[in-house]
Write an enzyme that holds these catalytic residues in place. Structure first.
Site, PDB file in Angstrom:
ATOM      1  N   GLU A 111     -45.961  16.391   0.823  1.00  0.00           N
ATOM      2  CA  GLU A 111     -46.826  15.660  -0.105  1.00  0.00           C
ATOM      3  C   GLU A 111     -47.731  16.615  -0.863  1.00  0.00           C
ATOM      4  O   GLU A 111     -47.833  16.576  -2.102  1.00  0.00           O
ATOM      5  CB  GLU A 111     -47.672  14.652   0.674  1.00  0.00           C
ATOM      6  N   ASP A 140     -47.836  17.576  -4.888  1.00  0.00           N
ATOM      7  CA  ASP A 140     -49.044  17.327  -5.673  1.00  0.00           C
ATOM      8  C   ASP A 140     -49.558  18.587  -6.350  1.00  0.00           C
ATOM      9  O   ASP A 140     -49.855  18.598  -7.549  1.00  0.00           O
ATOM     10  CB  ASP A 140     -50.136  16.739  -4.783  1.00  0.00           C
ATOM     11  N   SER A 165     -45.838   9.133  -5.589  1.00  0.00           N
ATOM     12  CA  SER A 165     -46.655  10.293  -5.252  1.00  0.00           C
ATOM     13  C   SER A 165     -46.295  11.477  -6.129  1.00  0.00           C
ATOM     14  O   SER A 165     -47.025  12.469  -6.158  1.00  0.00           O
ATOM     15  CB  SER A 165     -46.483  10.662  -3.775  1.00  0.00           C
ATOM     16  N   ASP A 200     -43.168   2.659 -24.368  1.00  0.00           N
ATOM     17  CA  ASP A 200     -42.973   1.368 -23.713  1.00  0.00           C
ATOM     18  C   ASP A 200     -41.634   1.361 -22.977  1.00  0.00           C
ATOM     19  O   ASP A 200     -40.588   1.598 -23.578  1.00  0.00           O
ATOM     20  CB  ASP A 200     -43.011   0.259 -24.769  1.00  0.00           C
ATOM     21  N   ILE A 201     -41.676   1.103 -21.670  1.00  0.00           N
ATOM     22  CA  ILE A 201     -40.466   1.082 -20.846  1.00  0.00           C
ATOM     23  C   ILE A 201     -40.011  -0.370 -20.687  1.00  0.00           C
ATOM     24  O   ILE A 201     -40.800  -1.216 -20.233  1.00  0.00           O
ATOM     25  CB  ILE A 201     -40.715   1.721 -19.468  1.00  0.00           C
ATOM     26  N   GLY A 238     -44.228  -4.361 -23.879  1.00  0.00           N
ATOM     27  CA  GLY A 238     -45.644  -4.468 -23.567  1.00  0.00           C
ATOM     28  C   GLY A 238     -45.902  -4.141 -22.110  1.00  0.00           C
ATOM     29  O   GLY A 238     -45.056  -3.579 -21.409  1.00  0.00           O
ATOM     30  N   ASP A 259     -46.129  -4.398 -18.172  1.00  0.00           N
ATOM     31  CA  ASP A 259     -45.375  -5.121 -17.143  1.00  0.00           C
ATOM     32  C   ASP A 259     -45.765  -4.571 -15.781  1.00  0.00           C
ATOM     33  O   ASP A 259     -46.367  -3.496 -15.671  1.00  0.00           O
ATOM     34  CB  ASP A 259     -43.864  -5.008 -17.376  1.00  0.00           C
TER      35      ASP A 259
END
Length: 598
Positions: free
Chosen positions: A310, A314, A528, A570-571, A589, A591
């Site tokens: 992790e 990061d 993550s 926009d996906i 838009g 979601d």
């Protein structure tokens, strides 16, 4: 070493016994406390936790008492004004002193609680106070805490973990309104890592890396992206996908970025150098690294065999994207394992509050911070969630942007099979319900969901939904209502709260990130990955502003849902299954899979 460790444990044990005896003797010498108590909080224990036995009377608890923040409503007004790009105060962040004045408890509350503690033999110098004075902390034996809170603590057990908690506590009537919450009492949340699986535990071969097709041109965005980015995400891929090719930030404008880690996870500096050599040659040439800050004994052993995936993910991507911006890695000590048969180790407080205590008192916290940890909202008492959320607001008011992973379970457990769903409420009614995550559900943070491939689509594990604790903030009313209006009548009726704070706010690539662990390359994925990546681009935006003498972006959401909405990709493809359902769909838009987009 073993003998030294044993001696230290013996010394600590002796000190604890002396401390317990002193408290016990003083309590006997004081007048009996017959004040009538009133219940402050009662919960149903979260599923899976069972009582192992009674808590040892001499077991030490670090008791944290939260006093009401006297003028938080005013702080919230200030926050929204300085975060609204159409307001004339936009960017006029508050000072630490100004914030402390707004959240400091009323003197009546301070006096009432100090008198209550004194009546139980707790002296003023036994109490540790937060920088704003709104938290009081004191370490006490269980038998005294049980008397003070008119409760009974037990050892609770789940999956090999033991904690000391209660499911209900009370306060004297004359103190009740002067205390917002007391912990650890009803807090069963474990604040776990939010990542899916490491997709390959084998080194990524150079042969596989060399098999690249022609770059892909996206006519919608006008961007050209290497075809390899559909199988492996690198710093170059993110720069191409998000239009940052050739942008080099400054090291001299006061910019900064931070990563917060918990549960004994730490980042290996040698692996960061290997990553830089692989993907950011300029950082490797400069032998760049990060500032390490240990909070409450956070670890930094640098043993390559113990370094966390992790933290590798990061730091490598957040700091790789932003070199040479000043970077900080916070490692906060976790709750040590409580083993009922071995003495009475101190049951430390939840590590998340320790980090908040530290960063709120920090004179110069990083301006963009990513956290890839969280939990089911329902495992966190509502009082605790709301108090922690108010502290995120304080950071936003200081000009800090906070990014949190939205979670890796879709709308709940990430499993579309109704036979294996785990989406059951913890209220004792065992209702099936979508399970929002916290802190992503807090309206004062920016929750980051996940996408995959190019052109991008929502990834199936992207956490998204609606809070059961927090009302929908006004800044997202229009965008979220437009999404709800598109749902067919009755869709998922009763499974989510349509009036709750909706998340994620935004999203970013979240799978097949190429990182290094113990010198070897791996693929890793999860929200993550998307959160530190997004935080990196926020730091680049801060760089552009700071160069022009403008303040940092601070709390992002009011800007994103208004003036900056047009800046997102926009996906409209993808969904996030869970709880025996296909979950929500990505659509035009906002979601509940990808938020406003990438």
């Amino acid at each position: 070493m073993a003998h030294t460790h044993s001696s230290r444990r013996s010394t600590m044990w002796a000190r604890n016994v002396v401390s317990v005896l002193a408290f016990f003797a003083l309590a006997l010498a004081l007048p009996s406390q017959n004040c009538e108590h009133k219940v402050k909080e009662t919960i149903v224990p979260p599923r899976g936790w069972t009582i192992f036995g009674s808590a040892p009377p001499d077991h030490l608890i670090k008791l944290r008492i939260g006093l009401p923040q006297s003028n938080f409503d005013l702080l919230e007004e200030h926050l929204y004004a300085i975060s609204d790009p159409y307001h004339d105060r936009y960017g006029a962040h508050l000072t630490t002193k100004e914030i402390h004045e707004l959240v400091a408890p009323h003197p009546d509350s301070v006096g009432a609680v100090e008198n209550w503690l004194a009546s139980h033999g707790i002296a003023d110098n036994d109490i540790t106070r937060s920088s704003a004075g709104d938290w009081l902390t004191v370490t006490l034996p269980v038998n005294l805490v049980e008397k003070m809170l008119d409760t009974k603590y037990h050892i609770w057990h789940k999956n090999g973990e033991y904690i000391v908690r209660t499911t209900s506590y009370s306060l004297p009537k004359n103190v009740h309104d002067h205390v917002e919450l007391v912990q650890p009492t009803t807090m069963f949340g474990t604040f776990k890592k939010l990542k899916s699986t490491i997709h390959s535990v084998s080194p990524i071969t150079s042969q596989a890396e060399s098999q690249k097709s022609q770059p892909f041109f996206d006519s919608t965005t006008g961007l050209t992206v290497d075809a390899s980015c559909n199988t492996t995400i690198t710093i170059t891929c993110l720069q191409q996908i998000y239009n940052a090719v050739g942008y080099t930030p400054s090291a001299n404008v006061g910019n900064s970025i931070g990563i917060a880690a918990y549960l004994e996870d730490f980042a290996n500096r040698a692996d960061l150098q290997t990553f830089f050599e692989d993907q950011v040659p300029a950082a490797a040439a400069a032998n760049a690294t990060f500032q390490f800050i240990s909070v409450k004994d956070g670890l930094d052993s640098q043993d390559p065999d113990q370094a966390g995936a992790e933290s590798a993910l990061d730091t490598q991507f957040a700091f790789g994207l932003t070199f040479p911006v000043a970077s900080t890695f916070f490692s906060t000590g976790g709750r040590p394992p409580f083993i009922p048969s071995v003495g009475t180790p101190t049951d430390t407080n939840e590590p998340y509050t320790d980090w908040l205590d530290f960063v709120l008192s920090h004179p110069n916290p990083p301006l963009s911070i990513s956290t890839s940890y969280g939990d089911e909202e329902q495992t966190v008492p509502e009082s605790f969630a709301k108090r922690a959320c108010s502290e995120f607001a304080q950071l936003g008011a200081r000009g800090v942007s906070l990014m949190f992973s939205s979670g890796d379970g879709g709308v709940g457990d990430g499993d579309p099979d109704p036979e294996t769903t785990e989406c059951i409420t913890n209220d004792g009614l065992n209702r099936t319900q979508f399970i929002p995550g916290f802190p992503a559900s807090c309206p004062f943070v920016t929750a980051v969901g996940g996408t995959i491939l190019f052109p991008e689509q929502g990834v199936d594990f992207s956490g998204g939904g609606f809070s059961n604790y927090f009302e929908r903030p006004s800044y997202q009313d229009a965008a979220v209502q437009a999404f709800l209006d598109k749902l067919a009548p009755g869709t998922y009726s009763g499974l989510f709260n349509p009036n709750g704070r909706a998340f994620p706010d935004v999203s970013a690539q979240s799978d097949f990130f190429r990182i290094f662990i113990a010198g070897q390359p791996f693929h890793i994925g999860g929200t993550s990955a998307s959160s530190p990546a997004f935080a990196g681009f926020v730091a680049l935006l801060n760089d552009a502003r700071l160069r022009k003498g403008l303040p940092s972006l601070g709390f992002l959401n009011p800007l994103f849902y208004s003036k900056a909405a047009a800046g997102f990709n926009d996906i409209t493809v993808g969904n996030n299954p869970g709880c025996g359902t296909p979950g929500f769909n990505a659509t035009e838009g906002w979601d509940a899979v990808t938020g406003l987009g990438t």
